[in-house]
Design an enzyme around this catalytic site. Structure first.
Site, mmCIF file in Angstrom:
data_model
loop_
_atom_site.group_PDB
_atom_site.id
_atom_site.type_symbol
_atom_site.label_atom_id
_atom_site.label_comp_id
_atom_site.label_asym_id
_atom_site.label_seq_id
_atom_site.Cartn_x
_atom_site.Cartn_y
_atom_site.Cartn_z
ATOM 1 N N ARG A 189 4.182 5.662 5.325
ATOM 2 C CA ARG A 189 3.271 6.820 5.600
ATOM 3 C C ARG A 189 1.645 7.073 5.176
ATOM 4 O O ARG A 189 0.845 7.203 5.293
ATOM 5 C CB ARG A 189 3.833 8.101 5.043
ATOM 6 C CG ARG A 189 4.393 8.517 5.868
ATOM 7 C CD ARG A 189 5.693 8.798 4.512
ATOM 8 N NE ARG A 189 6.835 7.554 4.233
ATOM 9 C CZ ARG A 189 7.796 7.092 4.282
ATOM 10 N NH1 ARG A 189 8.257 7.721 5.304
ATOM 11 N NH2 ARG A 189 8.047 6.069 3.914
ATOM 12 N N THR A 190 1.227 6.518 3.943
ATOM 13 C CA THR A 190 0.594 6.616 3.094
ATOM 14 C C THR A 190 -0.989 5.687 3.892
ATOM 15 O O THR A 190 -1.890 5.931 4.685
ATOM 16 C CB THR A 190 0.502 5.831 1.417
ATOM 17 O OG1 THR A 190 1.269 7.224 0.803
ATOM 18 C CG2 THR A 190 -1.754 6.603 0.645
ATOM 19 N N LYS A 211 -3.760 -16.637 -4.875
ATOM 20 C CA LYS A 211 -4.349 -17.477 -5.332
ATOM 21 C C LYS A 211 -4.801 -17.070 -7.022
ATOM 22 O O LYS A 211 -5.682 -18.043 -7.238
ATOM 23 C CB LYS A 211 -5.445 -18.425 -4.124
ATOM 24 C CG LYS A 211 -5.595 -17.973 -3.077
ATOM 25 C CD LYS A 211 -6.488 -19.220 -2.276
ATOM 26 C CE LYS A 211 -6.280 -19.109 -1.069
ATOM 27 N NZ LYS A 211 -7.676 -18.882 0.017
ATOM 28 N N ARG A 221 -3.502 1.128 -3.427
ATOM 29 C CA ARG A 221 -2.247 1.284 -4.440
ATOM 30 C C ARG A 221 -1.835 -0.287 -4.652
ATOM 31 O O ARG A 221 -2.238 -0.914 -4.632
ATOM 32 C CB ARG A 221 -1.011 1.657 -3.394
ATOM 33 C CG ARG A 221 0.396 1.469 -3.768
ATOM 34 C CD ARG A 221 1.396 1.505 -2.756
ATOM 35 N NE ARG A 221 1.398 3.245 -2.675
ATOM 36 C CZ ARG A 221 1.867 3.976 -1.792
ATOM 37 N NH1 ARG A 221 3.070 3.671 -1.129
ATOM 38 N NH2 ARG A 221 1.602 5.442 -1.539
ATOM 39 N N HIS A 236 -0.362 9.739 -7.385
ATOM 40 C CA HIS A 236 -1.172 9.796 -6.024
ATOM 41 C C HIS A 236 -1.844 10.831 -5.546
ATOM 42 O O HIS A 236 -0.446 11.499 -4.618
ATOM 43 C CB HIS A 236 0.750 9.882 -6.019
ATOM 44 C CG HIS A 236 1.006 8.914 -4.093
ATOM 45 N ND1 HIS A 236 -0.846 9.315 -3.380
ATOM 46 C CD2 HIS A 236 1.856 8.456 -2.964
ATOM 47 C CE1 HIS A 236 0.077 8.708 -1.833
ATOM 48 N NE2 HIS A 236 1.501 8.793 -2.448
HETATM 49 C C1 NCD Z 1 5.375 8.175 -2.598
HETATM 50 C C2 NCD Z 1 5.041 7.276 -3.577
HETATM 51 O O1 NCD Z 1 4.499 5.285 -2.683
HETATM 52 O O2 NCD Z 1 4.716 7.138 -4.848
HETATM 53 N N1 NCD Z 1 5.545 7.748 -1.301
HETATM 54 C C3 NCD Z 1 4.889 8.179 -0.653
HETATM 55 O O3 NCD Z 1 3.683 7.806 -0.845
HETATM 56 N N2 NCD Z 1 4.291 8.962 0.250
HETATM 57 C C4 NCD Z 1 6.746 8.281 -2.684
HETATM 58 C C5 NCD Z 1 8.286 7.022 -2.748
HETATM 59 O O4 NCD Z 1 8.135 5.730 -2.862
HETATM 60 O O5 NCD Z 1 9.511 7.089 -2.936
#
Ligand code: NCD
Length: 305
Positions: free
Chosen positions: A53-54, A82, A103, A131
């Site tokens: 999703r993100t 590497k 991320r 997040h």
């Molecule tokens: C979440 C995350 O990556 O923190 N997912 C997201 O970005 N919608 C929640 C999760 O991984 O449980």
């Protein structure tokens, strides 16, 4: 205050949040109006952990603003394999892009990366830390469904490792919200997060049973047990499977309750709930696009939020 990066939810004031949410609503109503706004813009996607999703909603967002993406790909296929450091990776990538979405499995990674680059950095999850762009779409969804003031929210599941929880709880202290945290004893909010919430004036209570608070909730925000962050697999096995909801659980709930989840779900919400009017999690995921368009609009236009 000028803020070039979005690293934690603590940096968001009520005015910042309302500005992004209002802009997202405008964009949602007329996406065509911004379709060519960032024709020259390139957004870098650096995902050192899995994402659906993100990553895809950021990608859709920049494309709907007329821009493009450059994607590091998986860790396996990049120079990280590497032995390249995060600092070097982001210093190189900033030369390819106008903003960078990061991320990473380490808490504090986005803050560190932001010290090395001049383009805006958006923290798309740093380990069990924060997040904040997820929080903006969560707040948008709450505002659209039940409003953000005089609200009772239950936040349930993995409150210890869940970064979406840490960011959302902090952002909610900008509004008149009663926060109920529901989890097994071993997955309660970390002491440092609880301390910060108290400092921000949070109205919070902690519970081990959902039943005792469910009838008074306007929102139930369910989260996944973060298996990948457990130091010990047997500890995960003991806890997984607790705190699931199904249509029977929701009999105690208000008809207007909004059931939310940042997704992915594993087995926390029975698929039978999807058909109920209270299920709000797919709408929530879709809101990622207009909200991230609005966020990018702020960061790319003036480097300011
Ligand atoms: C979440 C995350 O990556 O923190 N997912 C997201 O970005 N919608 C929640 C999760 O991984 O449980």
């Amino acid at each position: 205050m000028r803020q070039d990066h979005l690293i934690t939810a603590t940096q968001l004031s009520r005015a910042d949040i309302e500005a992004v949410l209002d802009r997202a609503a405008e964009i949602d109503a007329d996406p065509g109006a911004v379709a060519d706004r960032y024709r020259e813009a390139v957004l870098a996607l650096c995902f050192f952990e899995p994402s659906t999703r993100t990553k895809m909603s950021f990608e859709t967002a920049i494309k709907r603003l007329g821009g493009a993406t450059t994607d590091m790909g998986t860790v396996e296929s990049s120079s990280v394999k590497k032995g390249e450091s995060l600092a070097d990776t982001v210093r190189v990538v900033e030369g390819y892009a106008d903003a960078l979405v990061l991320r990473h499995p380490s808490e504090g990674a986005a803050k560190m990366a932001a010290e090395f680059v001049d383009v805006p950095v958006i923290n798309a999850g740093d380990g069990a830390g924060q997040h904040p762009s997820q929080t903006l779409l969560d707040l948008y969804t709450i505002r659209e469904n039940v409003g953000l003031d005089d609200l009772s929210i239950g936040i349930m599941g993995d409150l210890k490792y869940g970064r979406t929880v840490h960011s959302l709880a902090e952002a909610l202290t900008n509004f008149d919200v009663r926060q109920h945290f529901i989890s097994p004893e071993s997955l309660k909010l970390p002491r440092s997060v609880r301390f910060d919430l108290h400092n921000s004036g949070a109205q919070l209570r902690e519970h081990t049973d959902l039943e005792e608070v469910l009838p008074e909730l306007d929102v139930l925000y369910v989260t996944r047990i973060q298996r990948e962050r457990f130091p010990d697999e047997t500890e995960y096995e003991q806890i997984a499977g607790e705190y699931q909801i199904d249509d029977d659980t929701l009999e105690l709930a208000d008809d207007d309750l909004a059931v939310m989840h940042p997704l992915p779900r594993v087995d926390e919400i029975d698929p039978a709930v999807d058909a109920l009017s209270q299920a709000t999690y797919f709408e929530q995921a879709h809101n990622g696009v207009p909200v991230r368009m609005a966020l990018l609009d702020f960061l790319l236009s003036e480097g300011e939020l």
